[in-house]
Design a protein around this motif. Structure first.
Motif, mmCIF file in Angstrom:
data_model
loop_
_atom_site.group_PDB
_atom_site.id
_atom_site.type_symbol
_atom_site.label_atom_id
_atom_site.label_comp_id
_atom_site.label_asym_id
_atom_site.label_seq_id
_atom_site.Cartn_x
_atom_site.Cartn_y
_atom_site.Cartn_z
ATOM 1 N N PRO A 198 -2.239 -1.644 -7.912
ATOM 2 C CA PRO A 198 -1.187 -2.123 -8.810
ATOM 3 C C PRO A 198 0.135 -1.418 -8.499
ATOM 4 N N PRO A 199 1.252 -1.979 -8.980
ATOM 5 C CA PRO A 199 2.535 -1.295 -8.786
ATOM 6 C C PRO A 199 2.446 0.109 -9.386
ATOM 7 N N GLU A 200 3.139 1.046 -8.838
ATOM 8 C CA GLU A 200 3.164 2.434 -9.309
ATOM 9 C C GLU A 200 1.896 3.203 -8.953
ATOM 10 N N TRP A 201 0.971 2.558 -8.275
ATOM 11 C CA TRP A 201 -0.229 3.274 -7.839
ATOM 12 C C TRP A 201 -0.143 3.587 -6.351
ATOM 13 N N ALA A 202 -0.939 4.593 -5.937
ATOM 14 C CA ALA A 202 -1.110 4.866 -4.511
ATOM 15 C C ALA A 202 -2.594 5.107 -4.271
ATOM 16 N N ALA A 203 -3.046 4.784 -3.065
ATOM 17 C CA ALA A 203 -4.463 4.954 -2.721
ATOM 18 C C ALA A 203 -4.579 5.889 -1.532
ATOM 19 N N ILE A 204 -5.745 6.523 -1.431
ATOM 20 C CA ILE A 204 -5.972 7.392 -0.279
ATOM 21 C C ILE A 204 -7.416 7.299 0.193
ATOM 22 N N ALA A 205 -7.572 7.293 1.520
ATOM 23 C CA ALA A 205 -8.891 7.346 2.155
ATOM 24 C C ALA A 205 -8.773 8.290 3.351
ATOM 25 N N GLU A 206 -9.892 8.536 4.036
ATOM 26 C CA GLU A 206 -9.886 9.481 5.145
ATOM 27 C C GLU A 206 -9.067 8.956 6.325
ATOM 28 N N GLY A 207 -8.475 9.883 7.049
ATOM 29 C CA GLY A 207 -7.872 9.540 8.332
ATOM 30 C C GLY A 207 -6.381 9.275 8.259
ATOM 31 N N ASN A 208 -5.926 8.433 9.190
ATOM 32 C CA ASN A 208 -4.496 8.210 9.373
ATOM 33 C C ASN A 208 -4.072 6.893 8.736
ATOM 34 N N ILE A 209 -2.801 6.822 8.348
ATOM 35 C CA ILE A 209 -2.265 5.562 7.830
ATOM 36 C C ILE A 209 -1.757 4.758 9.017
ATOM 37 N N ILE A 210 -2.304 3.550 9.194
ATOM 38 C CA ILE A 210 -1.860 2.765 10.349
ATOM 39 C C ILE A 210 -0.961 1.611 9.935
ATOM 40 N N GLU A 211 -0.915 1.318 8.635
ATOM 41 C CA GLU A 211 -0.023 0.258 8.181
ATOM 42 C C GLU A 211 0.294 0.472 6.713
ATOM 43 N N ARG A 212 1.559 0.225 6.353
ATOM 44 C CA ARG A 212 1.971 0.381 4.968
ATOM 45 C C ARG A 212 2.696 -0.868 4.525
#
Ligand SMILES: [Zn+2]
Length: 557
Positions: A198-212
């Motif tokens: 949702p807006p105002e949220w951020a997510a995280i998982a293991e490793g590198n960010i390859i696309e935003r």
């Protein structure tokens, strides 16, 4: 007659084995079916606890005509697409605690039937066995298991949930079943996870960010993992660089003021461990706040509870410990079947190392308290002893004194024996050679054996295979004068049950003149050891292991 009938049995068995393996249409040598690659595309709807997702799995190995998949029981499968296969069919065959026995037969580790309460089992039928398979499953449903306080909470272990999506934040683990897994498959896979929040949220998982994107982010695990965690929430993300590594905090509103100190400390740890062991394996490291108590270290991030991040000592202790796990545990992986070594090594390279930064007295107290903990909870407490070979994770204070405390001392004694240079070289070699490889105690001792030029097989048998610890008693101290010098003699007995240990034991003699003579008695073995030390001056005081450098049973005070 007995001998010849034994011979006949052996021949028959051999024949049977040949028949059995040739019966597998030539695929006897292929590894069992396992998932190599997982691509997830997920959307979180926190207000309704809903997960909407699609998972694409690539399976390799010897794939039978029926595969069993595990998925959260409240996720409804909406579509199945199998690449290049006609007539594949997915059927739900059971759910909840009722599937526990079946999962065990499929090779899953299920401690309590209630651990699988939230899961469902599916059978994926194929027209014929194969050696590769790619399929995509889309599914949607509620993932919500409210957070409980566990029975063992005094060690700040996490509250328990099998996973949930909540308006305060989402916490999904490989055991949640938020993506399909092959039942019994413990192999490593590479994960790519795209999450929409949702807006105002951020997510995280293991490793590198390859696309935003505006509301989506894609993580690539960069290395094979045994599963992937997904955490999301109303985070304020703050970042800075530590060399090539981007360090970030994912903190809730109201915690932002803590970010600068966390970023500075985290950058320091990443740099320190990269210098000590070899470069950090990911492009980023994040400290993530969680609304319920947790203290987890995942590859490339750590998840700490809101109360925990406010404790003033965390930055100087637990934070570094979690960063260090990216080398030990999440970098070099643990072979849990032969004992979890990573907590002991992480404690040694984090919690204990920070004490050595403060000085020898702080380090000595830490070792003393480690021995005390073992004596209090295990030797004279009511907890059972166990060999490090059998340690997987801490479940009680006593298991902590073994899996963390004793294991840390095993590294300390090794360090003392091989010396500074070879010890740190050994750890650099361990990281260099075993990164992202499942590694056992024996692999570690193998590396140190090569570097130090002596076999550590005896050391492993003594400290890893055997439960317990030596108990030393000093007896018959005697001083004989010889010219300008004095000879101090004494007996050291090992009074524990079972065989004597082989030990390097530091001793210290203080003289009336104020000098200190320190010696290490190398390879002390046998029930009773007679020691002789030449002392220039008049001996006043004799101490055995004054620095608590040997893992042993402390006498009651
Ligand atoms: Zn740890």
């Amino acid at each position: 007659m007995g001998r010849s009938s034994n011979g006949a049995t052996a021949v028959l068995l051999g024949l049977f084995l040949v028949l059995a393996s040739s019966g597998c249409s030539g695929r006897g040598a292929a590894p069992p079916a396992h998932v190599d690659r997982v691509q997830l595309s997920l959307s979180l709807e926190p207000e309704t606890h809903i997960l909407d997702g699609a998972a694409k799995l690539e399976v390799a190995g010897s794939i039978p005509d029926t595969l069993y998949l595990v998925l959260h029981r409240d996720l409804k499968v909406r579509a199945l697409a199998v690449t290049d296969v006609q007539g594949a069919n997915l059927q739900r065959v059971g759910e909840g605690a009722a599937i526990a026995d079946r999962l065990k037969r499929l090779g899953e580790t299920v401690e309590k039937d209630s651990d699988v309460e939230h899961l469902a089992l599916y059978a994926l039928s194929l027209p014929a066995p194969r050696d590769s398979l790619e399929f995509e499953l889309s599914y949607r449903g509620v993932v919500y298991d409210s957070v409980r306080i566990p029975s063992f909470s005094r060690m700040q272990i996490a509250d328990e949930t099998s996973g949930l999506i909540d308006s305060r934040g989402a916490f999904l683990t490989p055991w949640t079943g938020y993506y399909p897994r092959l039942a019994g498959d413990a192999s490593l896979a590479r994960f790519t996870t795209t999450v929409e929040v949702p807006p105002e949220w951020a997510a995280i998982a293991e490793g590198n960010i390859i696309e935003r994107g505006e509301r989506t982010v894609t993580f690539d695990s960069a290395h094979p993992l045994d599963g992937t965690y997904l955490v999301a929430g109303p985070y304020v993300v703050t970042s800075r660089q530590a060399g090539d590594v981007e360090v970030s905090t994912y903190f809730y509103h109201g915690s932002e003021s803590l970010a600068p100190r966390y970023l500075a400390a985290t950058a320091g740890y990443v740099t320190r461990y990269s210098d000590l062991f070899g470069p950090y394996a990911f492009e980023r490291f994040s400290v993530v706040e969680n609304w319920f108590p947790t203290g987890y270290g995942m590859p490339s991030y750590t998840l700490l509870g809101s109360q925990v991040i406010r404790l003033p000592f965390i930055i100087g202790t637990s934070l570094g410990h979690e960063v260090c796990h990216n080398w030990w545990g999440n970098g070099v992986l643990v072979d849990y079947k032969s004992g979890n070594w990573c907590e002991g090594l992480t404690v040694y390279c984090a919690d204990y190392l920070y004490k050595t930064d403060k000085g020898p007295e702080a380090a000595r107290s830490y070792r003393m308290n480690t021995l005390r903990g073992y004596a209090d909870y295990v030797v004279r407490g009511d907890e059972n002893d166990m060999a490090l070979r059998d340690f997987t994770e801490r479940t009680t204070p006593g298991t902590r004194t073994i899996g963390y405390g004793k294991a840390m001392m095993v590294f300390h004694m090794l360090h003392k024996r091989v010396g500074d240079e070879k010890f740190w070289e050994g750890l650099r070699t361990l990281y260099g050679q075993r990164k992202f490889t499942v590694t056992a105690w024996s692999d570690i001792f193998g590396i140190f054996s090569r570097i130090a030029g002596e076999s550590f097989g005896w050391y492993e048998r003594q400290w890893i295979d055997r439960a317990g610890a030596p108990q030393l008693v000093l007896q018959h101290p005697e001083v004989t004068r010889r010219g300008e010098e004095n000879i101090v003699e004494f007996d050291l007995s090992q009074v524990q049950e079972g065989d004597p240990y082989r030990l390097d034991i530091p001793v210290r003699v203080t003289t009336v003149e104020g000098d200190t003579i320190e010696r290490t008695l190398r390879d002390v073995r046998g029930r009773m050891y007679h020691a002789r030390i030449q002392v220039p001056g008049t001996p006043d005081r004799l101490e055995v292991d004054p620095g608590f450098d040997v893992f042993r049973v402390l006498a009651p005070e």
